[in-house]
Design an enzyme around this catalytic site. Structure first.
Site, PDB file in Angstrom:
ATOM      1  N   THR A  59      11.500 -39.136  27.262  1.00  0.00           N
ATOM      2  CA  THR A  59      10.923 -37.783  27.275  1.00  0.00           C
ATOM      3  C   THR A  59       9.436 -37.832  26.939  1.00  0.00           C
ATOM      4  O   THR A  59       8.623 -37.167  27.580  1.00  0.00           O
ATOM      5  CB  THR A  59      11.665 -36.872  26.275  1.00  0.00           C
ATOM      6  OG1 THR A  59      13.055 -36.912  26.577  1.00  0.00           O
ATOM      7  CG2 THR A  59      11.185 -35.440  26.395  1.00  0.00           C
ATOM      8  N   ARG A 107      12.135 -27.431  20.436  1.00  0.00           N
ATOM      9  CA  ARG A 107      13.003 -26.266  20.319  1.00  0.00           C
ATOM     10  C   ARG A 107      12.389 -25.379  19.260  1.00  0.00           C
ATOM     11  O   ARG A 107      12.525 -25.631  18.071  1.00  0.00           O
ATOM     12  CB  ARG A 107      14.416 -26.687  19.902  1.00  0.00           C
ATOM     13  CG  ARG A 107      15.441 -25.566  20.087  1.00  0.00           C
ATOM     14  CD  ARG A 107      15.639 -25.309  21.584  1.00  0.00           C
ATOM     15  NE  ARG A 107      16.180 -23.991  21.867  1.00  0.00           N
ATOM     16  CZ  ARG A 107      17.463 -23.718  22.052  1.00  0.00           C
ATOM     17  NH1 ARG A 107      18.346 -24.651  21.976  1.00  0.00           N
ATOM     18  NH2 ARG A 107      17.854 -22.493  22.349  1.00  0.00           N
ATOM     19  N   HIS A 124      20.349 -29.846  27.245  1.00  0.00           N
ATOM     20  CA  HIS A 124      19.369 -30.890  27.579  1.00  0.00           C
ATOM     21  C   HIS A 124      18.905 -30.667  29.023  1.00  0.00           C
ATOM     22  O   HIS A 124      19.202 -31.460  29.917  1.00  0.00           O
ATOM     23  CB  HIS A 124      20.014 -32.273  27.423  1.00  0.00           C
ATOM     24  CG  HIS A 124      19.026 -33.392  27.287  1.00  0.00           C
ATOM     25  ND1 HIS A 124      17.690 -33.251  27.598  1.00  0.00           N
ATOM     26  CD2 HIS A 124      19.181 -34.699  26.889  1.00  0.00           C
ATOM     27  CE1 HIS A 124      17.063 -34.404  27.392  1.00  0.00           C
ATOM     28  NE2 HIS A 124      17.952 -35.296  26.957  1.00  0.00           N
ATOM     29  N   GLN A 127      16.872 -33.354  31.317  1.00  0.00           N
ATOM     30  CA  GLN A 127      17.695 -34.489  31.755  1.00  0.00           C
ATOM     31  C   GLN A 127      18.528 -34.121  32.980  1.00  0.00           C
ATOM     32  O   GLN A 127      18.659 -34.907  33.924  1.00  0.00           O
ATOM     33  CB  GLN A 127      18.631 -34.946  30.626  1.00  0.00           C
ATOM     34  CG  GLN A 127      19.547 -36.103  31.013  1.00  0.00           C
ATOM     35  CD  GLN A 127      18.778 -37.366  31.360  1.00  0.00           C
ATOM     36  OE1 GLN A 127      17.946 -37.819  30.587  1.00  0.00           O
ATOM     37  NE2 GLN A 127      19.036 -37.936  32.535  1.00  0.00           N
ATOM     38  N   ASP A 239      27.502 -41.100  28.405  1.00  0.00           N
ATOM     39  CA  ASP A 239      26.343 -41.029  27.517  1.00  0.00           C
ATOM     40  C   ASP A 239      26.736 -41.746  26.232  1.00  0.00           C
ATOM     41  O   ASP A 239      27.894 -42.136  26.059  1.00  0.00           O
ATOM     42  CB  ASP A 239      26.003 -39.548  27.249  1.00  0.00           C
ATOM     43  CG  ASP A 239      24.717 -39.370  26.456  1.00  0.00           C
ATOM     44  OD1 ASP A 239      23.930 -40.331  26.360  1.00  0.00           O
ATOM     45  OD2 ASP A 239      24.501 -38.272  25.920  1.00  0.00           O
ATOM     46  N   SER A 243      25.156 -41.304  18.509  1.00  0.00           N
ATOM     47  CA  SER A 243      23.716 -41.126  18.592  1.00  0.00           C
ATOM     48  C   SER A 243      23.105 -41.169  17.197  1.00  0.00           C
ATOM     49  O   SER A 243      23.815 -41.299  16.197  1.00  0.00           O
ATOM     50  CB  SER A 243      23.383 -39.811  19.300  1.00  0.00           C
ATOM     51  OG  SER A 243      24.110 -38.764  18.748  1.00  0.00           O
ATOM     52  N   CYS A 281      22.133 -41.397  30.742  1.00  0.00           N
ATOM     53  CA  CYS A 281      20.762 -40.950  30.455  1.00  0.00           C
ATOM     54  C   CYS A 281      19.991 -41.885  29.528  1.00  0.00           C
ATOM     55  O   CYS A 281      18.803 -41.668  29.295  1.00  0.00           O
ATOM     56  CB  CYS A 281      20.762 -39.520  29.925  1.00  0.00           C
ATOM     57  SG  CYS A 281      21.414 -39.369  28.257  1.00  0.00           S
ATOM     58  N   LEU A 282      20.647 -42.934  29.011  1.00  0.00           N
ATOM     59  CA  LEU A 282      20.004 -43.935  28.162  1.00  0.00           C
ATOM     60  C   LEU A 282      19.527 -43.340  26.814  1.00  0.00           C
ATOM     61  O   LEU A 282      19.318 -42.152  26.738  1.00  0.00           O
ATOM     62  CB  LEU A 282      18.819 -44.606  28.878  1.00  0.00           C
ATOM     63  CG  LEU A 282      19.092 -45.161  30.285  1.00  0.00           C
ATOM     64  CD1 LEU A 282      17.846 -45.850  30.812  1.00  0.00           C
ATOM     65  CD2 LEU A 282      20.250 -46.142  30.297  1.00  0.00           C
ATOM     66  N   ARG A 308      12.893 -38.543  35.156  1.00  0.00           N
ATOM     67  CA  ARG A 308      12.514 -37.642  34.064  1.00  0.00           C
ATOM     68  C   ARG A 308      11.046 -37.241  34.214  1.00  0.00           C
ATOM     69  O   ARG A 308      10.660 -36.109  33.934  1.00  0.00           O
ATOM     70  CB  ARG A 308      12.721 -38.321  32.702  1.00  0.00           C
ATOM     71  CG  ARG A 308      14.167 -38.617  32.341  1.00  0.00           C
ATOM     72  CD  ARG A 308      14.987 -37.349  32.144  1.00  0.00           C
ATOM     73  NE  ARG A 308      14.431 -36.490  31.112  1.00  0.00           N
ATOM     74  CZ  ARG A 308      14.571 -36.684  29.795  1.00  0.00           C
ATOM     75  NH1 ARG A 308      15.273 -37.699  29.343  1.00  0.00           N
ATOM     76  NH2 ARG A 308      14.041 -35.848  28.932  1.00  0.00           N
TER      77      ARG A 308
END
Length: 317
Positions: A59, A107, A124, A127, A239, A243, A281-282, A308
Site C-alpha cells: 500500500t 481510516r 479493504h 485491494q 489470505d 495477521s 493479497c500478500l 495495487r
C-alpha cells in the site's frame, strides 16, 4: 460545505463506477508502464497523508509512487512518526492533519478532506479493485492466447470479462472476504466462501451480498468445507490467517484452519475448473498455500500486488 467524497468501501459505489475505476487503472498501466507516457501532473501542489497504524509494503509503495506520477506528494505518517494514539486521539489527529493536507489514506472519520481507506478491520477496498483488475487481465489474456506476451487488456472492457466468474474463498472471514462480498456479486461474480466454524462475516455485509446477487444472478455460498467452496471455481483466493496482532492465538488458529491450505491436490480433489488460478493479497505464509501453487503458472499474486499501484492511481485520480 458538502462533505467530500471518501473511498471507504466498494459498497458505496455502483457496478458502473467500479468498472470505470478498474478500466481507468488499466489505462494508467498501459500509458505509464508500456507507452512510457507522463501525465499533465493533475495533483501538482497536492499532499496526501498516509496515516498507518501497522507496517505496510504494497500500500505504501503503491500510493507513494502513484502520487508522484500524478505530480503530488505523499507523506508517510506511521504510528512511530506521529502522536497517533499516544498523546493524541485519532479524532484530534485527523482534524489537525486534514487541515494541512489535501487527502488522507487511512481510516479517519473526522477528516475535512477526502479519505481513502487503505485497510480497516471491516473493509479493504483498494485491494479488491486490484483483484478485479487482475481477474480482468487474467480472463482477457487467457482468451487471447495468440498474442501471448503482449499486454492487450486495455482493448477489452472489464464488464465483458468479469460477470459469470466463480471465486472460491478459503480462509478467514476477514476484511478481504467482506470487501469481496460487497463488490463481486454486484458485478455478477459468484463467491463461494469456506471459513472454519465460528468465523462469520458481518450481517450487514451478508445482506448486501445477497441483495446484489438477486439482481445479477451471482451465487453466494457459505460453508465450513473448503472442497465445497472450491468446486467449479475459476479462481481460488486466500489470505493470511494469522495477521499482525494475532500471534498469541497462533496455535489455536492453526488448529482451526487445518485442511485449509491451498494445494494442487485440494483443487483437483474438490473439482476446481481445469484452468483455475490462484490469488493472495500478500504477505503469505506457507500454511495458507504451499510453494507448488504459490510459485506456479496458476498464481497471479505478483501481478495482483503490482496492480495495487494502478488501482490506487485510478482512485487518487
Amino acid at each position: 460545505q458538502t462533505k467530500p467524497h471518501h473511498f471507504l468501501t466498494t459498497a458505496d459505489f455502483s457496478a458502473e463506477q467500479l468498472y470505470e475505476l478498474v478500466n481507468r487503472a488499466i489505462q494508467f498501466k498501459i500509458e505509464a508502464k508500456y507507452e512510457k507516457k507522463t501525465t499533465d501532473k493533475p495533483l501538482t501542489g497536492k499532499t496526501l497523508a498516509l496515516i498507518f497504524s501497522k507496517r505496510s509494503t504494497r500500500t505504501r509503495v503503491a500510493t507513494e509512487s502513484a502520487m508522484t506520477y500524478l505530480g503530488g506528494h505523499s507523506m508517510f505518517l506511521g504510528s512511530q512518526d506521529i502522536q497517533l494514539g499516544v498523546n493524541e486521539s485519532l479524532l484530534d489527529t485527523s482534524r489537525v492533519v486534514s487541515s494541512m493536507v489535501d487527502g488522507i489514506m487511512a481510516r479517519a472519520g473526522e477528516s475535512t478532506v477526502p479519505v481513502i481507506n487503505a485497510l480497516s478491520d471491516k473493509y479493504h477496498p483498494t485491494q479488491i479493485l486490484a483483484d478485479l483488475m487482475t481477474l480482468h487481465e487474467h480472463i482477457h489474456h487467457r482468451s487471447q492466447s495468440a498474442t501471448k506476451g503482449q499486454y492487450t487488456a486495455h482493448m477489452q472492457h472489464p464488464r465483458e470479462t468479469l460477470p459469470g466468474l466463480r471465486i472460491a474463498w478459503v480462509g478467514d472471514a476477514n476484511n478481504i472476504l467482506q470487501e469481496m462480498l460487497v463488490s463481486f456479486p454486484k458485478l455478477g461474480i459468484s463467491v463461494a466462501a469456506a471459513c472454519p466454524s465460528g468465523y462469520t462475516c458481518a450481517e450487514d455485509i451478508v445482506a448486501i451480498a445477497k441483495s446484489d446477487s438477486k439482481k445479477t444472478g451471482a451465487q453466494i455460498l457459505f460453508t465450513t468445507k473448503p472442497d465445497e467452496a472450491v468446486k467449479d471455481a475459476d479462481v481460488i483466493v486466500t489470505d493470511t490467517w494469522i495477521s499482525m496482532g494475532q500471534e498469541a492465538e497462533k496455535a489455536r488458529r492453526l488448529n482451526e484452519f487445518k485442511g485449509y491450505q491451498v494445494t494442487m491436490e485440494m483443487a483437483k480433489r474438490a473439482g476446481a475448473k481445469p484452468d483455475w488460478a490462484f490469488m493472495h493479497c500478500l504477505p503469505r505464509k506457507q500454511e495458507e498455500v504451499d510453494d507448488e501453487v504459490f510459485y506456479s503458472d496458476r498464481s497471479l499474486v505478483f501481478t495482483e500486488a503490482e496492480n495495487r499501484k494502478w488501482t490506487i492511481l485510478s482512485v487518487l485520480d
